[in-house]
Design a protein around this motif. Sequence first.
Motif, PDB file in Angstrom:
ATOM      1  N   HIS A 195      -8.113  -5.204   2.164  1.00 24.01           N
ATOM      2  CA  HIS A 195      -6.921  -4.666   2.833  1.00 24.01           C
ATOM      3  C   HIS A 195      -6.683  -5.370   4.168  1.00 24.01           C
ATOM      4  O   HIS A 195      -5.536  -5.636   4.549  1.00 24.01           O
ATOM      5  CB  HIS A 195      -7.056  -3.166   3.042  1.00 24.01           C
ATOM      6  N   LYS A 203      -5.256  -8.738   3.532  1.00 26.14           N
ATOM      7  CA  LYS A 203      -3.843  -8.561   3.166  1.00 26.14           C
ATOM      8  C   LYS A 203      -2.998  -8.356   4.427  1.00 26.14           C
ATOM      9  O   LYS A 203      -1.919  -8.934   4.561  1.00 26.14           O
ATOM     10  CB  LYS A 203      -3.712  -7.359   2.234  1.00 26.14           C
ATOM     11  N   LEU A 220       0.823  -1.209   0.000  1.00 23.33           N
ATOM     12  CA  LEU A 220       0.000   0.000   0.000  1.00 23.33           C
ATOM     13  C   LEU A 220       0.857   1.259   0.000  1.00 23.33           C
ATOM     14  O   LEU A 220       0.358   2.348  -0.293  1.00 23.33           O
ATOM     15  CB  LEU A 220      -0.922   0.003   1.230  1.00 23.33           C
TER      16      LEU A 220
END
Length: 322
Positions: free
Chosen positions: A64, A67, A10
């Motif tokens: 996210h 992840k 990210l």
Amino acid sequence: MSDIDIVQPLWDLSTFTGRLKHYFWITDPRTCFATDEELDRAKELYLTVRAGTIPQNTTIDQIHYAKKLYESAFHPDSGEKQNVFGRMSFQMPGGMAITGAMLQWYKTTTGVVFWQWVNQSFNALVNYTNRNANSSLSTTQLAVAYVSATTSALVAAVGYKAYLQKRATPLFQRYVPFVAVAAANCINIPLMRQNELIHGISIEDENGNVVGSSRVAAGKGIAQVVFSRIAMCAPGMLILPVIMERLEQYHSFRRLAILHAPFQVLVVGCFLTVMVPTACALFPQKAELSTSVMKLVEPKFYDEMCKKTDRIPELVYFNKGL
């Protein structure tokens, strides 16, 4: 959301700031409380998205979070679920308890020996968990690495303590645990990853294709990890003794001796909350090595690489471990 590349970080990991944000996210101690079922679901979603399919009604926040859980709990090389106590996300809670205890009970040889043994057992687990998984260790090699690191820590701690006992101020005697930890890290990590130094670790080109192996890459990665681990514990183990020495000058603080250990554990926890991600961010996880260095230092490995690929890249990349 069809164009999501879940593998990509990210933040920009080529910069220290980007890596720092990434590791604050990945080493979040709260991820240690995720159940096996949650981790397995996160892995399933991560692998599904990586394959190019996004399940219906799945939000970007869910992707996210999957992840985050996957990258904090599963090994980047093997994809295997890591032991919770060996994960970097457990460094803060585990490290604060052990380091606080080492700094509190440093005066007696028994206390020094016991807590150094506990610390090295914890370190051995962390080092093994975060090794480059492409290099396996036999049970004998693991045992030798563990015994050697623990012995070195005890020799350094007890020897330094005996040396300082009649030669130094009480403040300097408080640094016995740090000297032992630093010495043991210099032995524990290379021994735990000895196969990488003997046989080399996998190296890739810029496209992620494995082009060979390198012992120089292994040495570079291990040296960076040793430095990072020492940096991780240094502020807490170097600054807290000064704080304690000053506070113990006050009678009211000395009277509350029962609270000294919890106080030190808490302060170490504050240091580690910042230093775990900071130390992990000092060097890129995907380290690089010039092939010209390989050609000069390890011609055998360079020649083997030449046989595997028609185009020799200027730089090769490898997972340095944590």
